[in-house]
Enzyme design. Structure first.
Site, PDB file in Angstrom:
ATOM      1  N   TRP A  66     -64.789 -29.974  21.542  1.00 18.26           N
ATOM      2  CA  TRP A  66     -64.773 -31.286  20.878  1.00 18.26           C
ATOM      3  C   TRP A  66     -66.029 -32.053  21.315  1.00 18.26           C
ATOM      4  O   TRP A  66     -66.356 -32.094  22.505  1.00 18.26           O
ATOM      5  CB  TRP A  66     -63.493 -32.036  21.279  1.00 18.26           C
ATOM      6  CG  TRP A  66     -63.419 -33.457  20.818  1.00 18.26           C
ATOM      7  CD1 TRP A  66     -63.660 -33.919  19.557  1.00 18.26           C
ATOM      8  CD2 TRP A  66     -63.087 -34.601  21.609  1.00 18.26           C
ATOM      9  NE1 TRP A  66     -63.487 -35.278  19.518  1.00 18.26           N
ATOM     10  CE2 TRP A  66     -63.131 -35.728  20.763  1.00 18.26           C
ATOM     11  CE3 TRP A  66     -62.751 -34.800  22.951  1.00 18.26           C
ATOM     12  CZ2 TRP A  66     -62.860 -37.017  21.211  1.00 18.26           C
ATOM     13  CZ3 TRP A  66     -62.474 -36.065  23.400  1.00 18.26           C
ATOM     14  CH2 TRP A  66     -62.528 -37.164  22.530  1.00 18.26           C
ATOM     15  N   ASP A 106     -56.627 -30.390  28.086  1.00 19.39           N
ATOM     16  CA  ASP A 106     -56.703 -31.469  27.110  1.00 19.39           C
ATOM     17  C   ASP A 106     -55.679 -31.135  26.029  1.00 19.39           C
ATOM     18  O   ASP A 106     -55.821 -30.133  25.316  1.00 19.39           O
ATOM     19  CB  ASP A 106     -58.126 -31.531  26.529  1.00 19.39           C
ATOM     20  CG  ASP A 106     -58.272 -32.657  25.513  1.00 19.39           C
ATOM     21  OD1 ASP A 106     -57.274 -33.325  25.203  1.00 19.39           O
ATOM     22  OD2 ASP A 106     -59.404 -32.850  25.013  1.00 19.39           O
ATOM     23  N   LYS A 144     -52.669 -37.823  17.019  1.00 18.29           N
ATOM     24  CA  LYS A 144     -52.404 -36.915  15.893  1.00 18.29           C
ATOM     25  C   LYS A 144     -50.915 -36.683  15.669  1.00 18.29           C
ATOM     26  O   LYS A 144     -50.431 -36.824  14.557  1.00 18.29           O
ATOM     27  CB  LYS A 144     -53.065 -35.558  16.129  1.00 18.29           C
ATOM     28  CG  LYS A 144     -54.366 -35.597  16.868  1.00 18.29           C
ATOM     29  CD  LYS A 144     -55.518 -35.963  15.984  1.00 18.29           C
ATOM     30  CE  LYS A 144     -56.741 -36.190  16.844  1.00 18.29           C
ATOM     31  NZ  LYS A 144     -57.979 -35.866  16.214  1.00 18.29           N
TER      32      LYS A 144
HETATM   33  N1  PGU Z   1     -59.321 -34.173  22.749  1.00 17.31           N
HETATM   34  C1  PGU Z   1     -59.548 -33.444  21.653  1.00 17.31           C
HETATM   35  C2  PGU Z   1     -59.654 -31.983  21.762  1.00 17.31           C
HETATM   36  C3  PGU Z   1     -59.699 -34.102  20.409  1.00 17.31           C
HETATM   37  O1  PGU Z   1     -59.914 -33.366  19.331  1.00 17.31           O
HETATM   38  C4  PGU Z   1     -59.614 -35.501  20.342  1.00 17.31           C
HETATM   39  C5  PGU Z   1     -59.805 -36.240  19.067  1.00 17.31           C
HETATM   40  C6  PGU Z   1     -59.345 -36.201  21.542  1.00 17.31           C
HETATM   41  C7  PGU Z   1     -59.212 -35.505  22.716  1.00 17.31           C
HETATM   42  C8  PGU Z   1     -59.226 -37.680  21.631  1.00 17.31           C
HETATM   43  O2  PGU Z   1     -58.465 -38.312  20.746  1.00 17.31           O
HETATM   44  P1  PGU Z   1     -57.896 -39.777  21.009  1.00 17.31           P
HETATM   45  O3  PGU Z   1     -57.856 -40.418  19.695  1.00 17.31           O
HETATM   46  O4  PGU Z   1     -58.786 -40.449  21.983  1.00 17.31           O
HETATM   47  O5  PGU Z   1     -56.547 -39.549  21.572  1.00 17.31           O
HETATM   48  N2  PGU Z   1     -60.621 -35.643  18.119  1.00 17.31           N
HETATM   49  C9  PGU Z   1     -60.621 -36.006  16.740  1.00 17.31           C
HETATM   50  C10 PGU Z   1     -60.708 -37.489  16.464  1.00 17.31           C
HETATM   51  C11 PGU Z   1     -62.027 -38.148  16.289  1.00 17.31           C
HETATM   52  C12 PGU Z   1     -62.789 -38.270  17.575  1.00 17.31           C
HETATM   53  O6  PGU Z   1     -63.755 -37.536  17.728  1.00 17.31           O
HETATM   54  O7  PGU Z   1     -62.410 -39.108  18.423  1.00 17.31           O
HETATM   55  C13 PGU Z   1     -61.646 -35.150  16.020  1.00 17.31           C
HETATM   56  O8  PGU Z   1     -61.819 -35.325  14.819  1.00 17.31           O
HETATM   57  O9  PGU Z   1     -62.215 -34.238  16.629  1.00 17.31           O
END
Ligand code: PGU
Length: 456
Positions: free
Chosen positions: A184, A265, A301
């Site tokens: 990510w 995570d 999510k």
């Molecule tokens: N860890 C992973 C693996 C994730 O994909 C995301 C969110 C998070 C943590 C953190 O999400 P929080 O909203 O802080 O709980 N990834 C999404 C959302 C957009 C972003 O980059 O924040 C994504 O599209 O990859």
């Protein structure tokens, strides 16, 4: 007051006012409103000071965020076929944001009870911390029975990861975090900003479009003993490829042998398999071995609470006494950062997880969301294979799990998806299937085939 504001204007090095637009006979009163009608006309001195170079002049324009910036670009596009597959956010079949029914019910309960808005303790809402740890480890788990888990409510997944990153920087100086390649996009920023060194371990094999398990194991083995190994608990972002249960066992063996510390995570519990318990099995496997580990959780999510910023950091320790000390230090980190966390999302989670009826309803809604994603995944695969004229194998789309598909499109091809087809996605070739409807699968298949075969 007028004079103090005027003296601020004349003393400020910032180019607050454009002197070309200032009528010197009227002076500042035009800009500052009728309260300042008596303001003196600008003098030569005040005008020359007003255009002086800003103290912030050295700051360059930051690049747009590789994920959240995609949504900004999408909003600016007026094309009727535009599609936002950038951010991992669930949409309905009509491509509208979705508020879960259980969330609405929990919010109604909160209103009926007339709950207050007092500050939470630094560690967050007690009922939330209990519910979130039970959801993760299982209510009957040994680690919870022995009170070996330090749980602190965080600002969703990101904020919880950040708390842990600061803990590592402060109490494990020089220790490295191993991050999967790819991962990510925000992981590296989080550790960089916390001053924690990191390096990558091999994860994705473009040749097989699968897991490079041997590469992963040898990189984890080669890292200095006592490193932190960042693992995606389920539904790996961006690849959608998870280790098998047998592979998880081997990963745990190597981490134990090397005296590393696993750091999970968990941002998609329930979204990989549709089952909350099954998606926590990797974490539980490590906890059942008696290992110390960290787990960041997010409810963005699985409960659709993106903007409520609700999540937690859990640190499993060797004893309850150590867990208490770890918790006290996590609180000490949180206090000067944001003081204490927001209550609304915490109450929603506590109500949903804490009430058997709402909990069961949540599981049903989760299965519907995960099911919709699986069905567009299949439909997209069918559309692409129907249009494909070469021997290119697209079956990886079906093998990947969770919200995303890692298409294998390169940067230029991903850019073509956006510039020609108005399909917004991240430049690493990731598409969020949670933002796709059955009706748009055919269009997306055309865009992918075109970008893959006609852009190099
Ligand atoms: N860890 C992973 C693996 C994730 O994909 C995301 C969110 C998070 C943590 C953190 O999400 P929080 O909203 O802080 O709980 N990834 C999404 C959302 C957009 C972003 O980059 O924040 C994504 O599209 O990859």
């Amino acid at each position: 007051m007028a004079s103090s504001l005027l003296s601020f204007a004349s003393a400020s090095p910032l180019a607050l006012l454009d002197p070309l637009k200032v009528n010197p006979r009227i002076g500042a009163s035009t800009f500052l409103g009728k309260n300042f009608i008596k303001a003196k006309p600008f003098t030569r001195t005040s005008m020359s000071v007003a255009v002086e170079v800003s103290k912030f002049n050295e700051l360059t324009m930051a690049p747009p965020d590789p994920i959240l910036g995609v949504s900004e670009a999408f909003r600016a596009d007026t094309h009727e076929m535009k599609l936002n597959l950038g951010v991992g956010a669930y949409r309905t079949e009509d491509l509208q944001p979705y508020v879960l029914d259980v969330v609405k019910k929990a919010e109604n309960l909160m209103l009926e009870r007339g709950e207050n808005k007092e500050y939470l303790p630094i560690e967050g809402l007690a009922a939330f911390n209990k519910a979130t740890a039970e959801l993760l480890f299982g209510a009957e788990s040994v680690v919870l029975q022995q009170q070996r888990v330090a749980t602190v409510q965080g600002l969703s997944g990101t904020g919880s990861l950040r708390l842990a990153a600061v803990l590592i920087e402060r109490y494990f100086p020089g220790a490295k975090v191993l991050i999967s390649a790819p991962t990510w996009g925000n992981h590296k920023n989080i550790f960089n900003d916390a001053g924690v060194p990191w390096s990558e371990y091999r994860y994705y094999d473009p040749k097989t479009v699968g897991l490079d398990f041997d590469g992963m194991i040898s990189d984890i083995k080669a890292a200095p003993a006592g490193s932190f190994v960042l693992l995606h608990g389920c539904a790996h972002n961006p690849t959608g490829i998870d280790p098998t249960p047998e592979q998880w066992e081997v990963i745990a063996d190597v981490i134990q042998e090397k005296n590393h510390i696993p750091f999970f995570d968990v941002a998609y519990q329930g979204f990989a398999s549709g089952s909350l318990d099954e998606d926590a099995s990797s974490v539980r496997l490590f906890a059942d071995r008696g290992m110390e580990l960290l787990v960041a959780q997010s409810y963005s999510k699985n409960l659709g609470l993106y903007s409520e910023r609700i999540g937690a950091i859990n640190v499993v320790c060797s004893s309850s006494e150590v867990a208490q000390r770890v918790k006290s230090q996590l609180k000490r980190i949180a206090r000067p950062m944001y003081s204490n966390p927001p209550i609304h999302g915490a109450r929603i989670v506590a109500n949903v997880v804490g009430s058997p009826d709402l909990f069961n309803e949540w599981k049903e809604e989760m299965a519907v969301m995960a099911g919709r994603i699986k069905s567009v995944r299949k439909k997209l695969y069918d559309s692409i294979t129907e249009k494909e004229k070469t021997s290119k194998d697209w079956s990886f789309i079906l093998k990947q799990i969770g919200m995303f598909s890692f298409t294998g499109l390169n940067k230029a091809q991903s850019e073509n998806m956006t510039s020609k087809w108005h399909v917004y996605m991240t430049k690493d070739g990731r598409i969020s299937l949670a933002g796709l409807s059955a009706a748009k699968c055919d269009y997306l298949a055309d865009a992918i085939i075109d970008s893959y075969h006609y852009v190099s």
